[in-house]
Design an enzyme around this catalytic site. Structure first.
Site, PDB file in Angstrom:
ATOM      1  NE  ARG A  27     -40.779  34.106  31.779  1.00 17.66           N
ATOM      2  CZ  ARG A  27     -40.212  35.496  32.151  1.00 17.66           C
ATOM      3  NH1 ARG A  27     -39.551  36.476  31.725  1.00 17.66           N
ATOM      4  NH2 ARG A  27     -39.558  34.907  34.115  1.00 17.66           N
ATOM      5  CG  LEU A  65     -55.265  35.775  26.905  1.00 17.79           C
ATOM      6  CD1 LEU A  65     -55.821  36.187  25.778  1.00 17.79           C
ATOM      7  CD2 LEU A  65     -57.713  35.879  27.404  1.00 17.79           C
ATOM      8  CG  LEU A  67     -54.117  35.145  32.216  1.00 14.54           C
ATOM      9  CD1 LEU A  67     -53.649  34.533  32.779  1.00 14.54           C
ATOM     10  CD2 LEU A  67     -55.252  34.745  31.519  1.00 14.54           C
ATOM     11  N   GLY A 110     -53.399  29.909  24.345  1.00 17.79           N
ATOM     12  CA  GLY A 110     -52.929  31.180  23.438  1.00 17.79           C
ATOM     13  C   GLY A 110     -52.347  30.263  22.653  1.00 17.79           C
ATOM     14  CD  GLU A 113     -56.439  28.591  22.337  1.00 15.40           C
ATOM     15  OE1 GLU A 113     -56.331  29.914  22.678  1.00 15.40           O
ATOM     16  OE2 GLU A 113     -57.885  28.398  22.234  1.00 15.40           O
ATOM     17  CD  GLU A 133     -57.168  27.917  28.165  1.00 15.14           C
ATOM     18  OE1 GLU A 133     -56.490  26.652  28.557  1.00 15.14           O
ATOM     19  OE2 GLU A 133     -56.600  28.018  26.742  1.00 15.14           O
ATOM     20  NE  ARG A 136     -53.729  31.221  34.572  1.00 13.89           N
ATOM     21  CZ  ARG A 136     -53.767  30.117  35.630  1.00 13.89           C
ATOM     22  NH1 ARG A 136     -53.319  30.339  36.955  1.00 13.89           N
ATOM     23  NH2 ARG A 136     -51.530  30.246  35.624  1.00 13.89           N
ATOM     24  N   GLY A 141     -60.623  29.908  24.032  1.00 19.64           N
ATOM     25  CA  GLY A 141     -61.355  30.710  22.901  1.00 19.64           C
ATOM     26  C   GLY A 141     -60.771  30.562  21.635  1.00 19.64           C
TER      27      GLY A 141
HETATM   28  C1  1HE Z   1     -47.853  36.961  31.739  1.00 16.56           C
HETATM   29  C2  1HE Z   1     -48.388  36.033  32.043  1.00 16.56           C
HETATM   30  C3  1HE Z   1     -49.507  36.198  30.803  1.00 16.56           C
HETATM   31  C4  1HE Z   1     -46.543  35.412  32.320  1.00 16.56           C
HETATM   32  N1  1HE Z   1     -50.606  37.217  31.065  1.00 16.56           N
HETATM   33  N2  1HE Z   1     -49.016  37.867  32.332  1.00 16.56           N
HETATM   34  N3  1HE Z   1     -52.114  31.631  30.747  1.00 16.56           N
HETATM   35  C5  1HE Z   1     -51.357  30.735  31.726  1.00 16.56           C
HETATM   36  O1  1HE Z   1     -52.629  30.447  32.972  1.00 16.56           O
HETATM   37  C6  1HE Z   1     -50.244  30.782  32.116  1.00 16.56           C
HETATM   38  C7  1HE Z   1     -49.842  31.758  32.833  1.00 16.56           C
HETATM   39  N4  1HE Z   1     -47.997  32.237  32.779  1.00 16.56           N
HETATM   40  C8  1HE Z   1     -47.036  30.677  34.221  1.00 16.56           C
HETATM   41  O2  1HE Z   1     -47.872  29.446  34.299  1.00 16.56           O
HETATM   42  C9  1HE Z   1     -46.177  31.051  33.555  1.00 16.56           C
HETATM   43  O3  1HE Z   1     -45.756  32.344  33.384  1.00 16.56           O
HETATM   44  C10 1HE Z   1     -45.091  30.040  33.103  1.00 16.56           C
HETATM   45  C11 1HE Z   1     -45.412  28.894  33.366  1.00 16.56           C
HETATM   46  C12 1HE Z   1     -45.351  30.633  31.496  1.00 16.56           C
HETATM   47  C13 1HE Z   1     -43.877  30.695  32.886  1.00 16.56           C
HETATM   48  O4  1HE Z   1     -42.976  31.044  34.374  1.00 16.56           O
HETATM   49  P1  1HE Z   1     -41.736  31.898  34.727  1.00 16.56           P
HETATM   50  O5  1HE Z   1     -41.347  31.369  36.095  1.00 16.56           O
HETATM   51  O6  1HE Z   1     -41.585  31.865  33.532  1.00 16.56           O
HETATM   52  O7  1HE Z   1     -42.302  33.413  34.265  1.00 16.56           O
HETATM   53  P2  1HE Z   1     -43.459  34.115  35.433  1.00 16.56           P
HETATM   54  O8  1HE Z   1     -42.295  34.835  36.558  1.00 16.56           O
HETATM   55  O9  1HE Z   1     -44.535  33.891  36.465  1.00 16.56           O
HETATM   56  O10 1HE Z   1     -44.053  35.634  34.652  1.00 16.56           O
HETATM   57  C14 1HE Z   1     -43.120  36.883  33.965  1.00 16.56           C
HETATM   58  C15 1HE Z   1     -44.062  37.770  34.015  1.00 16.56           C
HETATM   59  O11 1HE Z   1     -44.829  37.372  32.846  1.00 16.56           O
HETATM   60  C16 1HE Z   1     -45.190  37.821  34.573  1.00 16.56           C
HETATM   61  O12 1HE Z   1     -45.280  39.469  35.302  1.00 16.56           O
HETATM   62  P3  1HE Z   1     -43.787  40.608  36.512  1.00 16.56           P
HETATM   63  O13 1HE Z   1     -44.596  41.924  35.675  1.00 16.56           O
HETATM   64  O14 1HE Z   1     -44.692  40.084  37.386  1.00 16.56           O
HETATM   65  O15 1HE Z   1     -42.889  40.590  35.292  1.00 16.56           O
HETATM   66  C17 1HE Z   1     -46.277  37.475  34.597  1.00 16.56           C
HETATM   67  O16 1HE Z   1     -46.992  38.115  35.260  1.00 16.56           O
HETATM   68  C18 1HE Z   1     -45.845  37.776  33.438  1.00 16.56           C
HETATM   69  N5  1HE Z   1     -46.865  36.799  32.396  1.00 16.56           N
HETATM   70  N6  1HE Z   1     -47.561  34.521  32.413  1.00 16.56           N
HETATM   71  C19 1HE Z   1     -49.665  37.661  32.148  1.00 16.56           C
HETATM   72  N7  1HE Z   1     -50.554  34.958  30.724  1.00 16.56           N
HETATM   73  C20 1HE Z   1     -57.675  33.373  22.998  1.00 16.56           C
HETATM   74  S1  1HE Z   1     -58.231  32.681  24.546  1.00 16.56           S
HETATM   75  C21 1HE Z   1     -56.326  32.145  25.184  1.00 16.56           C
HETATM   76  C22 1HE Z   1     -56.499  31.840  26.815  1.00 16.56           C
HETATM   77  C23 1HE Z   1     -55.515  31.293  27.606  1.00 16.56           C
HETATM   78  O17 1HE Z   1     -54.338  31.879  26.778  1.00 16.56           O
HETATM   79  S2  1HE Z   1     -55.400  31.731  28.668  1.00 16.56           S
HETATM   80  C24 1HE Z   1     -53.928  30.722  29.555  1.00 16.56           C
HETATM   81  C25 1HE Z   1     -53.155  31.363  29.451  1.00 16.56           C
END
Ligand code: 1HE
Length: 258
Positions: A27, A65, A67, A110, A113, A133, A136, A141
């Site tokens: 994603r 980011l 995660l 991010g 961001e 964030e 979580r 950041g």
């Molecule tokens: C990921 C990430 C990720 C997906 N890091 N691997 N961001 C979040 O907290 C958002 C987390 N993601 C989600 O809520 C959902 O993935 C989505 C709503 C964005 C998309 O949902 P969907 O159903 O299309 O996809 P999915 O089945 O959740 O994800 C597909 C794969 O991507 C899956 O991995 P797989 O190996 O099981 O296929 C997920 O684990 C992976 N994936 N999002 C790592 N974020 C500079 S500081 C900034 C701080 C932040 O950005 S914190 C916010 C983090």
């Protein structure tokens, strides 16, 4: 462009560079390689390029980011990591040309961001925005605490992080997360149309809007007004401005709205 990871795809259309986030299986989550790849792009924008568009492959713009890279970091590493994001996104905001973000699907953490560091945001009906964030157990950041309140105000950002509130496309556009909202799938077309307009501006105008206006907004009123006068005088003195003013006065230029 050299040394880019396969998670970034760069193409050129005339004087516009299109950057695609190309990690759809995750994603478009940002691991270090991806965010550092964005820095490399902004370090080597070829001369002659007048606008950059950033968009995402797959169902989402970006899940923020990566995660999976976060869990082992200690506090000192965390500070440096956040500062690395700041450095990269400053290059996006204060780089050589205006940047348009074309958004769809998730624009979260991010991803928001990065979008907030761009100058124009085009969303489509599938877009949604969040700062997970808060949920979580971490804090933003990548510059969100500075850039997002400038778009939507501190109260709305506080709410997004305290309650996990998700803004859908129409509401996101209404509160200022994006300046444009188009039908699903039409974002890139709109982005290119806007990029062509931006590319046809005088260079000094684009410089004033991307480098000077944000500094004026951050300055106090006295300094801001002085900066405005200096910028206005420099801009109107440029040969291109004189030519454009003459074109209007002699009936060769478009009227407003044409
Ligand atoms: C990921 C990430 C990720 C997906 N890091 N691997 N961001 C979040 O907290 C958002 C987390 N993601 C989600 O809520 C959902 O993935 C989505 C709503 C964005 C998309 O949902 P969907 O159903 O299309 O996809 P999915 O089945 O959740 O994800 C597909 C794969 O991507 C899956 O991995 P797989 O190996 O099981 O296929 C997920 O684990 C992976 N994936 N999002 C790592 N974020 C500079 S500081 C900034 C701080 C932040 O950005 S914190 C916010 C983090």
């Amino acid at each position: 462009m050299q040394n880019l990871p396969s998670t970034l795809e760069v193409t050129r259309q005339d004087n516009i560079v299109l950057v695609a986030l190309n990690r759809p299986e995750k994603r478009n989550a940002f691991n270090d390689e991806l965010i550092l790849g964005i820095e490399k792009i902004f370090d080597q924008i070829p001369s002659g390029v007048r606008c950059v568009i950033i968009h995402g492959h797959g169902k989402h713009f970006s899940a923020g980011l990566d995660l999976s890279e976060l869990k082992e970091r200690d506090a000192v590493q965390g500070v440096y990591h956040s500062r690395m994001w700041h450095r990269v996104l400053d290059k996006v905001q204060f780089g050589p040309v205006p940047v348009i973000a074309v958004l769809h699907g998730a624009v979260v953490g991010g991803g928001l961001e990065l979008a907030a560091a761009c100058h124009i945001r085009v969303s489509d009906d599938s877009t949604f925005y969040a700062l997970p964030e808060g949920q979580r157990g971490i804090f933003v950041g990548g510059g969100a605490s500075v850039r997002v309140p400038k778009l939507i105000g501190m109260a709305r950002m506080t709410d997004m992080m305290l309650t996990g509130r998700v803004y859908q496309a129409a509401e996101g556009e209404r509160i200022g997360l994006a300046q444009y909202l188009v039908e699903t799938g039409k974002g890139l077309e709109k982005g290119i149309e806007l990029a062509q307009k931006i590319a046809s501006n005088a260079g000094m105008t684009n410089f004033a809007l991307t480098h000077v206006l944000p500094r004026i907004v951050d300055a106090g009123q006295t300094e801001g007004l002085l900066l405005e006068s200096l910028m206005a005088a420099i801009a109107q003195n440029a040969p291109e401005a004189k030519q454009r003013l003459a074109d209007f006065l002699e009936g060769r230029a478009k009227k407003v709205g044409e």
